[in-house]
Design a protein around this motif. Structure first.
Motif, PDB file in Angstrom:
ATOM      1  N   SER A 290       0.865  -1.192   0.000  1.00  0.00           N
ATOM      2  CA  SER A 290       0.000   0.000   0.000  1.00  0.00           C
ATOM      3  C   SER A 290       0.893   1.230   0.000  1.00  0.00           C
ATOM      4  O   SER A 290       2.105   1.136   0.193  1.00  0.00           O
ATOM      5  CB  SER A 290      -0.833   0.047   1.281  1.00  0.00           C
ATOM      6  N   ALA A 291       0.261   2.388  -0.093  1.00  0.00           N
ATOM      7  CA  ALA A 291       0.962   3.646   0.132  1.00  0.00           C
ATOM      8  C   ALA A 291       1.172   3.812   1.634  1.00  0.00           C
ATOM      9  O   ALA A 291       0.514   3.151   2.435  1.00  0.00           O
ATOM     10  CB  ALA A 291       0.116   4.784  -0.399  1.00  0.00           C
TER      11      ALA A 291
ATOM     12  N   THR B  79      -2.786   8.335   0.756  1.00  0.00           N
ATOM     13  CA  THR B  79      -3.897   8.394  -0.214  1.00  0.00           C
ATOM     14  C   THR B  79      -4.862   9.524   0.161  1.00  0.00           C
ATOM     15  O   THR B  79      -5.327  10.265  -0.710  1.00  0.00           O
ATOM     16  CB  THR B  79      -4.611   7.025  -0.287  1.00  0.00           C
TER      17      THR B  79
ATOM     18  N   GLU C  77       1.607   4.382  -3.928  1.00  0.00           N
ATOM     19  CA  GLU C  77       2.134   3.014  -3.907  1.00  0.00           C
ATOM     20  C   GLU C  77       3.475   2.938  -4.634  1.00  0.00           C
ATOM     21  O   GLU C  77       4.312   2.080  -4.347  1.00  0.00           O
ATOM     22  CB  GLU C  77       1.120   2.061  -4.536  1.00  0.00           C
TER      23      GLU C  77
ATOM     24  N   PHE D 282      -3.434  -1.673  -5.456  1.00  0.00           N
ATOM     25  CA  PHE D 282      -4.474  -0.648  -5.627  1.00  0.00           C
ATOM     26  C   PHE D 282      -4.571  -0.101  -7.050  1.00  0.00           C
ATOM     27  O   PHE D 282      -5.358   0.785  -7.317  1.00  0.00           O
ATOM     28  CB  PHE D 282      -4.163   0.458  -4.596  1.00  0.00           C
TER      29      PHE D 282
ATOM     30  N   ARG E  54     -10.890   2.269  -2.453  1.00  0.00           N
ATOM     31  CA  ARG E  54     -10.160   2.294  -1.183  1.00  0.00           C
ATOM     32  C   ARG E  54      -9.974   0.878  -0.631  1.00  0.00           C
ATOM     33  O   ARG E  54     -10.871   0.048  -0.721  1.00  0.00           O
ATOM     34  CB  ARG E  54     -10.881   3.173  -0.142  1.00  0.00           C
ATOM     35  N   GLY E  55      -8.794   0.639  -0.122  1.00  0.00           N
ATOM     36  CA  GLY E  55      -8.487  -0.694   0.387  1.00  0.00           C
ATOM     37  C   GLY E  55      -8.140  -1.688  -0.716  1.00  0.00           C
ATOM     38  O   GLY E  55      -8.013  -2.887  -0.478  1.00  0.00           O
ATOM     39  N   GLY E  56      -7.948  -1.177  -1.936  1.00  0.00           N
ATOM     40  CA  GLY E  56      -7.794  -2.039  -3.107  1.00  0.00           C
ATOM     41  C   GLY E  56      -6.513  -2.867  -3.176  1.00  0.00           C
ATOM     42  O   GLY E  56      -6.447  -3.821  -3.959  1.00  0.00           O
ATOM     43  N   SER E  57      -5.534  -2.538  -2.336  1.00  0.00           N
ATOM     44  CA  SER E  57      -4.303  -3.343  -2.363  1.00  0.00           C
ATOM     45  C   SER E  57      -4.568  -4.788  -1.943  1.00  0.00           C
ATOM     46  O   SER E  57      -3.878  -5.705  -2.396  1.00  0.00           O
ATOM     47  CB  SER E  57      -3.245  -2.745  -1.438  1.00  0.00           C
ATOM     48  N   ASP E  58      -5.555  -4.970  -1.076  1.00  0.00           N
ATOM     49  CA  ASP E  58      -5.925  -6.343  -0.686  1.00  0.00           C
ATOM     50  C   ASP E  58      -6.292  -7.138  -1.938  1.00  0.00           C
ATOM     51  O   ASP E  58      -5.905  -8.299  -2.103  1.00  0.00           O
ATOM     52  CB  ASP E  58      -7.150  -6.337   0.244  1.00  0.00           C
TER      53      ASP E  58
HETATM   54  N1  ASP Z   1      -3.666   3.213  -0.522  1.00  0.00           N
HETATM   55  C1  ASP Z   1      -5.015   2.816  -0.842  1.00  0.00           C
HETATM   56  C2  ASP Z   1      -5.979   3.268   0.238  1.00  0.00           C
HETATM   57  O1  ASP Z   1      -5.572   3.925   1.184  1.00  0.00           O
HETATM   58  C3  ASP Z   1      -5.133   1.356  -1.108  1.00  0.00           C
HETATM   59  C4  ASP Z   1      -4.835   0.456   0.067  1.00  0.00           C
HETATM   60  O2  ASP Z   1      -4.151   0.850   1.011  1.00  0.00           O
HETATM   61  O3  ASP Z   1      -5.277  -0.686   0.032  1.00  0.00           O
HETATM   62  O4  ASP Z   1      -7.159   3.043   0.125  1.00  0.00           O
END
Ligand code: ASP
Ligand code: ADP
Ligand code: MG
Length: 405
Positions: free
Chosen positions: A41-42, A47, A74, A136, A150-154
């Protein structure tokens, strides 16, 4: 040699020191013989910072440009991790989503992954390198940068694990697993050793942000063993698994909640065929997602119709409804954007009666009024005033004894 995909979230890569710690752990794992693909992630807060910058120059930036901006967060962490690995003599290449070629559709800001070209990753692994991929993000068929929500790195991590048929996809975060509810709201919440895909899907879609919902969908569809673990403490974390192999057999596995809801009611609409679609089609035309829907039994030829939307869409939905009310000759429109949804989730519910009444009684005993209810085979959701969120979640956690094994 086991191939493992590991994803590290924002807090886990929040400082240079933490990135160095990750490098050290990866080196040890590689020495034990593992093949490693790492998704990052970043840095935490980055973000949001980028979104803030965008809003300073444009109140409604184009999705394409927003994605060019957001994807940079990222890019910073993947380069730093590779540098930290190289400092210790370990070879690793970093790849952005488009460099890998993570092909997505063109829905900027919430794109879906369609295909992953695994050739570069496989070639690097064959050379004994660690591969580091930006979470992400991807690109559409024309090479435009896209981001996955959001949360797309998962989701990046799980999709790569599925493409490579990895032994396990490990999501490292700032909690040591999936808990019975958010431990920030209920300190007595208990870590689950395992949870089923179905339960995790419900939890994620009902507001539990520890895993992005699409990552769970992907893992379930492609049978990717998925585990949530802490970056900071040792332990087995939580395994997301199929129902047959789940170890715990609780009635209720967890409590999810969503703070960002709003509801709208249109009162006194003619009770005639087609009314629901006449109310909801203009909402859908504005790309507003509707969650719960209730239509009352009619009397005197009219009825009331209530539905919920994301709080960000409340103002737009209200404007649409006011226009609809006029054209349908409805009596009035009312709304409330200070509501939240609390849900209990568990596959054990399938085979037990009386869970709903226990839930409603517990909330009533605390004077919490329920304004909407919806159920499925493995969940019951209620809408309550937002001021009762914490009390409601704690009360239900208690009554279903989720703090106990
Ligand atoms: N950096 C992105 C976010 O804050 C993606 C992630 O962390 O999964 O939503
Ligand atoms: P990351 O930056 O690593 O992706 P997230 O903030 O997306 O981390 O997810 C981890 C957070 O999810 C935790 O800090 C926790 O507060 C929250 N959370 C909400 N519900 C749960 C739950 N049921 N179990 C574990 N964590 C939860
Ligand atoms: Mg996350």
């Amino acid at each position: 040699m086991a191939l493992i995909v590991q994803k590290f979230g924002g807090t886990s890569v929040g400082t240079v020191e933490r990135i160095q710690e990750i490098a050290n752990k990866l080196i040890k794992l590689q020495q034990q013989g593992h093949e490693l693909v790492v998704v990052l992630s970043a840095m935490s807060g980055e973000t949001n910072r980028l979104l803030e910058l965008a809003s300073e120059v444009n109140s409604d930036p184009r999705g394409r440009e927003l994605d060019v901006l957001l994807s940079t967060g990222e890019q910073v962490t993947i380069a730093l991790l590779c540098m930290a690995l190289a400092q210790n003599g370990v070879q690793a290449n970093s790849y952005t989503g488009s460099q890998v070629r993570i092909l997505t559709d063109n829905t900027h800001n919430k794109a879906r992954i369609m295909e992953i070209d695994d050739s570069k990753i496989r070639a690097d692994l064959a050379k004994g390198h660690i591969v580091v991929v930006a979470g992400f993000q991807g690109c559409d068929e024309y090479g435009n940068i896209t981001t996955l929500g959001r949360g797309g790195s998962d989701t990046t991590a799980v999709a790569i694990a599925a493409a490579l048929k990895a032994e396990e996809c490990q999501i490292y975060t700032d909690v040591d697993g999936v808990y019975t509810t958010d431990p920030r709201v209920v300190p007595e919440a208990r870590r689950l050793d395992s949870i089923t895909f179905e339960e995790m899907l419900e939890m994620a879609s009902l507001g539990t942000k520890v895993l992005q919902i699409r990552s769970v969908e992907f893992a379930s569809k492609y049978n990717v063993p998925l585990r949530v673990l802490s970056s900071f403490t040792e332990g087995g974390g939580t395994l997301i698994t199929t129902e047959e192999t789940k170890m715990e057999q609780a009635l209720i596995s967890g409590i999810a909640f969503n703070r960002d809801e709003a509801k709208l009611t249109i009162l006194g609409v003619p009770d005639s065929p087609g009314i629901a679609s006449q109310i909801l089609c203009p909402i859908a035309a504005k790309n507003i997602e509707v969650d719960m829907i209730i239509q009352n039994t009619g009397h005197d030829g009219t009825t009331d119709f209530t539905f919920t939307v994301h709080r960000n869409d409340y103002k737009d939905a209200l404007a649409v409804m006011q226009a609809t009310a006029k054209s349908l000759g409805a009596r009035e429109v009312s709304g409330d954007d200070k509501i939240t949804k609390i849900s209990i989730v568990g596959v054990g519910m399938r085979s037990h009666a009386g869970i709903a009444s226990t839930m409603f009684k517990a909330l009533a005993s605390e004077g919490i009024n329920i304004s909407m209810i919806s159920t499925s085979e493995i969940k019951i959701s209620v809408v309550v005033d937002e001021k009762y969120l914490e009390l409601g979640v704690r009360t239900l956690h208690n009554v279903f004894e989720l703090d106990q094994e």
